[in-house]
Scaffold this motif. Structure first.
Motif, PDB file in Angstrom:
ATOM      1  N   ASP A   1     -12.373  17.137  65.059  1.00 34.15           N
ATOM      2  CA  ASP A   1     -13.304  18.106  65.628  1.00 34.15           C
ATOM      3  C   ASP A   1     -12.519  19.175  66.374  1.00 34.15           C
ATOM      4  N   TYR A   2     -12.185  20.254  65.669  1.00 35.22           N
ATOM      5  CA  TYR A   2     -11.374  21.305  66.267  1.00 35.22           C
ATOM      6  C   TYR A   2     -11.984  21.823  67.575  1.00 35.22           C
ATOM      7  N   THR A   3     -13.262  22.121  67.533  1.00 32.86           N
ATOM      8  CA  THR A   3     -13.917  22.740  68.688  1.00 32.86           C
ATOM      9  C   THR A   3     -13.866  21.843  69.915  1.00 32.86           C
ATOM     10  N   ALA A   4     -13.953  20.530  69.707  1.00 34.70           N
ATOM     11  CA  ALA A   4     -13.968  19.608  70.845  1.00 34.70           C
ATOM     12  C   ALA A   4     -12.659  19.644  71.623  1.00 34.70           C
ATOM     13  N   TYR A   5     -11.554  19.935  70.948  1.00 35.71           N
ATOM     14  CA  TYR A   5     -10.282  20.008  71.673  1.00 35.71           C
ATOM     15  C   TYR A   5     -10.248  21.200  72.619  1.00 35.71           C
ATOM     16  N   VAL A   6     -11.090  22.187  72.348  1.00 35.02           N
ATOM     17  CA  VAL A   6     -11.204  23.333  73.251  1.00 35.02           C
ATOM     18  C   VAL A   6     -12.255  23.061  74.319  1.00 35.02           C
TER      19      VAL A   6
ATOM     20  N   ASP B   1      -6.761  26.106  74.612  1.00 36.05           N
ATOM     21  CA  ASP B   1      -7.215  27.444  74.240  1.00 36.05           C
ATOM     22  C   ASP B   1      -7.475  27.565  72.755  1.00 36.05           C
ATOM     23  N   THR B   2      -6.722  26.806  71.967  1.00 39.16           N
ATOM     24  CA  THR B   2      -6.823  26.922  70.520  1.00 39.16           C
ATOM     25  C   THR B   2      -6.231  25.693  69.876  1.00 39.16           C
ATOM     26  N   VAL B   3      -6.440  25.575  68.570  1.00 41.01           N
ATOM     27  CA  VAL B   3      -5.795  24.532  67.780  1.00 41.01           C
ATOM     28  C   VAL B   3      -5.331  25.142  66.462  1.00 41.01           C
ATOM     29  N   THR B   4      -4.434  24.438  65.804  1.00 42.25           N
ATOM     30  CA  THR B   4      -3.900  24.895  64.522  1.00 42.25           C
ATOM     31  C   THR B   4      -4.964  24.789  63.434  1.00 42.25           C
ATOM     32  N   GLN B   5      -5.136  25.852  62.665  1.00 41.22           N
ATOM     33  CA  GLN B   5      -6.211  25.898  61.672  1.00 41.22           C
ATOM     34  C   GLN B   5      -5.720  25.396  60.320  1.00 41.22           C
ATOM     35  N   TYR B   6      -5.514  24.092  60.231  1.00 43.70           N
ATOM     36  CA  TYR B   6      -5.035  23.498  58.988  1.00 43.70           C
ATOM     37  C   TYR B   6      -6.071  23.578  57.873  1.00 43.70           C
ATOM     38  N   GLU B   7      -7.353  23.570  58.203  1.00 48.31           N
ATOM     39  CA  GLU B   7      -8.376  23.685  57.160  1.00 48.31           C
ATOM     40  C   GLU B   7      -8.221  25.004  56.404  1.00 48.31           C
ATOM     41  N   LEU B   8      -8.040  26.084  57.153  1.00 47.70           N
ATOM     42  CA  LEU B   8      -7.886  27.392  56.513  1.00 47.70           C
ATOM     43  C   LEU B   8      -6.575  27.465  55.755  1.00 47.70           C
TER      44      LEU B   8
END
Length: 438
Positions: free
Chosen positions: A212-217, A223-230
Motif C-alpha cells: 500500500d504505497y499511500t499508507a507509507y505516506v 514524503d514519497t515511495v518508489t513507484q515500482y508499479e509504474l
C-alpha cells in the motif's frame, strides 16, 4: 511548492561508481579518499538538468554497503566524514542537494550492538535490538549476513533518529529508506515525526516495491515511495506493445498523486538497466518521455543517460554489472550515448519549464493496440503538455483535444488545430500549450 517538488535526482551507487574494494578494508588500513572524485561529476549532473545527488550507501559496511556496521562512520573505502562534508558543500554551491541511503531494516553481523549480543546473549544491553529465531536471529529475506533490527524496541527508534539527525545536521537534504516496505509503518511515523521537529525540511523517500504505497505516506510519515508499479508498466508495455497495461498503471498513478508525488524512475542500482531491459532500442525515447512528462519526482541512474547496458542476475555478484566503476570524470565516457544524453537534457529542460508536472494527473485520450496519447494540465495556470506514442512498428494515428499546441520534442508534430498526430513506426511526440484544451 516545496524544494522536493523541484528535485530531479542523479542516482549514484558510490562503492561501485568509485571502484571501491568489494569487502571492507582491514582495521589497520588508512581510508581511501574516493568521495572527492564525485565533485568532478557535479557539473555533469547539473548539465543534465538535475539538481539532486542521490547517493547509495556510504556508511561503514562489510561488503556491498547494505550490511552496515557503523551508521556514524563513512566507509573507509570511500573516505572520511570530512570528504562527505566537502562533497555536500561543493554540491550546495551548485544548488544541488544530497540524499543519503539509510539502511535501517537490517545490519551486518559485525555491527557493534549485534556483535555484543552474539557474545553475551540476553545479558547484552542490546539484547532487545534483535529478535531471536531458532538458533539464530531474524534476518532480511533469508540472507543470514543481514540481521534484522527489532523495530518494536524504543532504543532502535532512538538510534535511527539519531543517525538521521546527525547527518542532516551536516547538511544532507534527506534520506532514501532502504527496504522501507519491510519496516512497520508506525516505526517510520515515530522516527520521521521526531526528526522533522529538528529538520522540518527533510525529505524521506521509502523503497517500497509492493504493498500500500499511500499508507507509507499517510501512516508512515514518509514524503514519497518508489513507484515500482509504474516502472514495471513502462518497460513491460513497451516490450509487449501493450499500452493498455500502462494506461491502467496511469490510473493508479493518478490516485497516488492525489496524496503524494511518487519517486519515479526507469532505472536504479537494483534492476537491469533500461537500455538492456527494452527489446527495441527505439523504445528508450518512449520510456524517457514517460518519465519526464508524468507526475512524480524523477531520478536518473548514473549511466542511463548514456544508454549504458547491463543485466542484473540472481546470483552472488549478480549486481556487479549494473554497479560498475566509472571513469575519473565525464570526459572519460567518450562519445558513446551522447544522443541519449541530449535527449535527457531536452526532456528534463521541458520539465523544468513546466514544474507543475510534479503533481500533474494525466488524462488518456487515445488507447489502441499500439497507440497511447495523454495530456497533463496545470491546475493553477492552464498550461498543458500533450504526449503521443506509437509502441508498434506500423504507423498509427493518435489524438488529443485541440489546443494551440507547439511542438516540443519527438519525430512527429501534434497538429494544433485538430490535436491529431500521425505517428510513424515507433514514433513519438511531445507538445506544449499555454492554453489548456477544452
Amino acid at each position: 511548492m516545496s524544494w522536493s517538488d523541484h528535485a530531479i535526482w542523479w542516482h549514484v551507487y558510490p562503492l561501485g561508481f568509485l571502484g571501491a574494494e568489494h569487502a571492507a578494508l582491514s582495521a589497520r588500513s588508512a581510508p581511501v579518499h574516493r568521495l572527492p572524485a564525485l565533485t568532478g561529476w557535479l557539473d555533469h549532473l547539473v548539465s543534465l538538468g538535475c539538481n539532486g545527488l542521490a547517493l547509495g550507501p556510504v556508511f561503514a559496511a562489510e561488503t556491498h554497503g547494505y550490511d552496515t556496521v557503523d551508521h556514524f562512520r563513512i566507509d573507509p573505502r570511500l573516505g572520511t566524514e570530512d570528504d562527505l562534508a566537502e562533497l555536500v558543500e561543493r554540491a550546495g554551491e551548485r544548488g544541488v542537494r544530497v540524499l543519503l541511503d539509510g539502511v535501517f531494516h537490517h545490519v551486518g553481523r559485525s555491527f557493534g550492538p549485534f556483535a555484543d549480543v552474539a557474545a553475551h546473549g540476553a545479558r547484552s544491553p542490546y539484547a532487545d535490538w534483535f529478535v531471536p529465531e531458532s538458533d539464530d536471529y531474524r534476518v532480511f529475506e533469508g540472507h543470514r549476513h543481514l540481521v534484522a533490527l527489532n523495530h518494536a524496541a524504543p532504543a532502535v527508534a532512538d538510534h535511527v533518529a539519531s543517525v538521521m539527525e546527525h547527518w542532516l545536521d551536516r547538511g544532507i537534504a534527506g534520506w532514501r529508506l532502504d527496504a522501507a516496505y519491510a519496516v512497520p509503518r508506525p516505526f517510520w511515523r515515530a522516527v520521521t515525526d521526531r526528526v522533522r521537529r529538528r529538520h522540518p525540511g527533510a525529505w524521506f523517500s521509502g523503497e517500497v516495491i509492493h504493498g500500500d504505497y499511500t499508507a507509507y505516506v499517510t501512516e508512515g510519515g514518509l514524503d514519497t515511495v518508489t513507484q515500482y508499479e509504474l516502472w514495471k508498466a513502462v518497460w513491460s508495455s513497451l516490450n509487449d506493445t501493450n499500452p493498455h497495461e500502462l494506461a491502467w498503471a496511469l490510473k493508479r498513478h493518478n490516485a497516488f498523486l492525489d496524496v503524494f508525488a511518487p519517486q519515479t524512475f526507469v532505472g536504479n542500482h537494483d534492476v537491469t538497466r533500461i537500455a538492456s531491459r527494452l527489446r527495441e532500442p527505439r523504445h528508450l525515447a518512449h520510456a524517457l518521455t514517460l518519465l519526464f512528462t508524468l507526475g512524480g519526482v524523477p531520478s536518473v541512474y548514473a549511466g542511463d543517460e548514456r544508454a549504458m547496458r547491463a543485466v542484473k542476475e540472481d546470483r552472488v555478484g549478480g549486481d556487479d554489472a549494473i554497479r560498475p566503476a566509472f571513469p575519473a570524470d565525464p570526459a572519460g565516457l567518450g562519445e558513446e550515448g551522447l544522443d541519449v544524453q541530449r535527449l535527457h537534457q531536452a526532456l528534463i529542460g521541458l520539465r523544468r519549464r513546466h514544474p507543475w508536472l510534479v503533481r500533474a494527473h494525466t488524462r488518456v485520450h487515445t488507447l489502441g493496440n499500439a497507440a497511447l496519447s495523454y495530456t497533463a494540465v496545470d491546475p493553477a495556470g492552464g498550461s498543458a503538455v500533450a504526449v503521443a506514442l506509437n509502441f508498434g512498428t506500423a504507423p498509427v494515428t493518435a489524438g488529443v483535444p485541440a489546443a494551440p499546441w507547439a511542438h516540443a520534442a519527438g519525430d512527429t508534430v501534434i497538429e494544433p488545430g485538430s490535436g491529431k498526430a500521425v505517428l510513424p513506426p515507433l514514433g513519438w511526440s511531445v507538445a506544449v500549450s499555454a492554453v489548456a484544451p477544452d
